[in-house]
Scaffold this motif. Sequence first.
Motif, short mmCIF file in Angstrom:
data_model
loop_
_atom_site.label_atom_id
_atom_site.label_comp_id
_atom_site.label_asym_id
_atom_site.label_seq_id
_atom_site.Cartn_x
_atom_site.Cartn_y
_atom_site.Cartn_z
N ARG A 213 39.29 -39.90 34.77
CA ARG A 213 40.40 -40.06 33.73
C ARG A 213 40.05 -41.02 32.80
NH1 ARG A 213 45.00 -37.36 34.37
NH2 ARG A 213 45.02 -37.59 32.07
N HIS A 214 39.53 -42.26 32.99
CA HIS A 214 39.13 -43.30 32.19
C HIS A 214 37.73 -42.98 31.35
CE1 HIS A 214 37.17 -44.48 35.58
NE2 HIS A 214 37.92 -45.79 35.86
N LYS A 215 37.03 -42.01 31.83
CA LYS A 215 35.84 -41.77 31.27
C LYS A 215 34.78 -42.68 31.27
CE LYS A 215 38.11 -38.21 29.53
NZ LYS A 215 38.09 -36.88 30.26
N ARG A 216 34.41 -43.05 32.48
CA ARG A 216 33.38 -44.25 33.22
C ARG A 216 33.26 -43.92 34.45
NH1 ARG A 216 34.93 -48.48 35.86
NH2 ARG A 216 36.89 -49.48 35.62
N LEU A 217 32.20 -44.15 34.96
CA LEU A 217 32.01 -44.06 36.50
C LEU A 217 32.84 -45.11 36.99
CD1 LEU A 217 28.15 -43.07 36.72
CD2 LEU A 217 30.01 -41.64 36.79
N ILE A 218 33.21 -45.31 38.21
CA ILE A 218 33.60 -45.93 39.14
C ILE A 218 32.91 -46.97 39.68
CG2 ILE A 218 35.39 -46.51 40.91
CD1 ILE A 218 36.42 -43.52 40.29
N THR A 219 32.76 -48.22 39.89
CA THR A 219 31.94 -49.12 40.65
C THR A 219 32.25 -49.34 41.85
OG1 THR A 219 33.20 -51.32 40.44
CG2 THR A 219 31.88 -50.62 38.60
N VAL A 220 31.42 -49.42 42.96
CA VAL A 220 31.28 -49.52 44.37
C VAL A 220 32.39 -50.61 44.45
CG1 VAL A 220 29.28 -48.50 44.98
CG2 VAL A 220 29.20 -50.95 44.82
N ASP A 221 32.35 -51.43 43.93
CA ASP A 221 33.41 -52.82 43.84
C ASP A 221 34.53 -52.50 43.69
OD1 ASP A 221 31.26 -54.61 44.72
OD2 ASP A 221 30.94 -55.39 42.80
N GLU A 222 34.97 -51.51 43.01
CA GLU A 222 36.54 -51.02 42.68
C GLU A 222 37.14 -50.32 44.03
OE1 GLU A 222 37.37 -49.98 38.21
OE2 GLU A 222 35.46 -49.19 39.00
N VAL A 223 35.99 -49.78 44.63
CA VAL A 223 36.33 -48.96 45.85
C VAL A 223 36.50 -50.11 47.00
CG1 VAL A 223 35.58 -47.07 47.65
CG2 VAL A 223 35.28 -46.81 45.18
N SER A 224 35.88 -51.05 47.20
CA SER A 224 35.59 -51.72 48.20
C SER A 224 36.95 -52.89 48.07
CB SER A 224 34.36 -52.74 48.24
OG SER A 224 34.19 -53.68 47.10
N ALA A 225 37.36 -52.94 46.83
CA ALA A 225 38.42 -53.86 46.54
C ALA A 225 40.03 -52.87 47.30
CB ALA A 225 38.70 -54.07 44.96
N ALA A 226 39.68 -51.73 47.06
CA ALA A 226 40.84 -50.98 47.68
C ALA A 226 40.76 -51.09 49.23
CB ALA A 226 40.73 -49.45 47.30
N ALA A 227 39.65 -50.86 49.70
CA ALA A 227 39.38 -51.16 51.26
C ALA A 227 40.19 -52.73 51.68
CB ALA A 227 38.11 -50.94 51.58
N ASN A 228 39.62 -53.64 50.79
CA ASN A 228 40.14 -54.96 51.23
C ASN A 228 41.77 -54.86 51.26
OD1 ASN A 228 37.66 -56.09 51.34
ND2 ASN A 228 37.52 -56.53 49.05
N TRP A 229 42.47 -54.39 50.32
CA TRP A 229 43.92 -54.18 50.21
C TRP A 229 44.36 -53.70 51.56
CZ3 TRP A 229 46.75 -49.59 48.68
CH2 TRP A 229 48.07 -49.89 48.49
N LEU A 230 43.71 -52.81 52.04
CA LEU A 230 44.21 -51.98 53.13
C LEU A 230 44.22 -52.58 54.50
CD1 LEU A 230 43.20 -48.41 52.28
CD2 LEU A 230 45.52 -49.15 52.46
N VAL A 231 43.07 -53.57 54.66
CA VAL A 231 42.94 -54.67 55.69
C VAL A 231 43.62 -56.02 55.58
CG1 VAL A 231 40.71 -53.42 56.41
CG2 VAL A 231 40.84 -55.59 54.88
N GLY A 232 44.17 -56.24 54.16
CA GLY A 232 44.71 -57.45 53.97
C GLY A 232 46.27 -57.61 54.49
N GLU A 233 46.71 -58.83 54.26
CA GLU A 233 48.11 -59.30 54.65
C GLU A 233 49.07 -58.28 54.00
OE1 GLU A 233 50.83 -63.20 55.01
OE2 GLU A 233 48.90 -63.20 54.15
N GLY A 234 50.09 -57.73 54.55
CA GLY A 234 50.86 -57.12 53.74
C GLY A 234 50.89 -55.53 53.84
N SER A 235 49.64 -55.18 54.47
CA SER A 235 49.13 -53.57 54.50
C SER A 235 49.66 -52.91 55.56
CB SER A 235 47.58 -53.67 54.47
OG SER A 235 47.27 -54.17 55.77
N GLY A 236 50.48 -53.33 56.35
CA GLY A 236 50.78 -52.61 57.35
C GLY A 236 52.02 -51.32 57.28
#
Length: 250
Positions: A213-236
Amino acid sequence: MTLKGKHALITGGGTGIGLAIARSFAAQGAHVTITGRRQEVLDEVATDAMTPLAMDVRDEDDVVAKIAQAVDRNGPVQICVPNAGLATGKAAHKTDMAFWRDMMATNLDGAFLTVRESLKTMRETDWGRVIAISSMAGIKGLPGATCYTASKHGMIGLIRALSEEYMGKPYTFNALCPGYVDTDIVTRNTASISARAGISEDAARDVMVNANRHKRLITVDEVSAAANWLVGEGSGSINGQCIEIAGGQM
């Protein structure tokens, strides 16, 4: 929250999204097992915090044996990232059963086997996270990719069922659904789309870029940042969700 001492297992961890997540988790202190079909690729990227382990997610016996081996070395799997997958498009009327079964065996059966074997030890601990790497194709249909779309929809069904099965337990199950990510898969698909559609490779790449939708390719680091959120504090309380990473609503 720290991941120190926790064992994270990531399939398809030698390249692309899987490798980005592996590096991020390792930097936070996790013991990371990365798997893939080619040992030499895994050996090349593995650090001291990573255990490289050749494993074919299509082969049940291999998955059972190799995850047991990883547990013996690094302890119970507390973070499971079924990421290994194929992303090849083919029109439905040109899809033979060999193509269909290989895609399903890799993308869906492989995810199920990886999660099943990881749960056997995760259930013995007081905390766990399963993060499946699905796709925007898990939420919407992609033209010319019937088999891929079906496999990624199936992965989301798996995650939703598991989140209900373990509701109230200290484990969560979520799926990340990225759009087109700047990896080798995009490079390979550029040539494939160009050949199938009879357009230039630049135009074929633009098809994928413009699908985000934003007309650019997503970076792998953007995906890993989401994974970090899901293993981080407050993700339960994030559980059974399909998190879109596509630059806007899909």
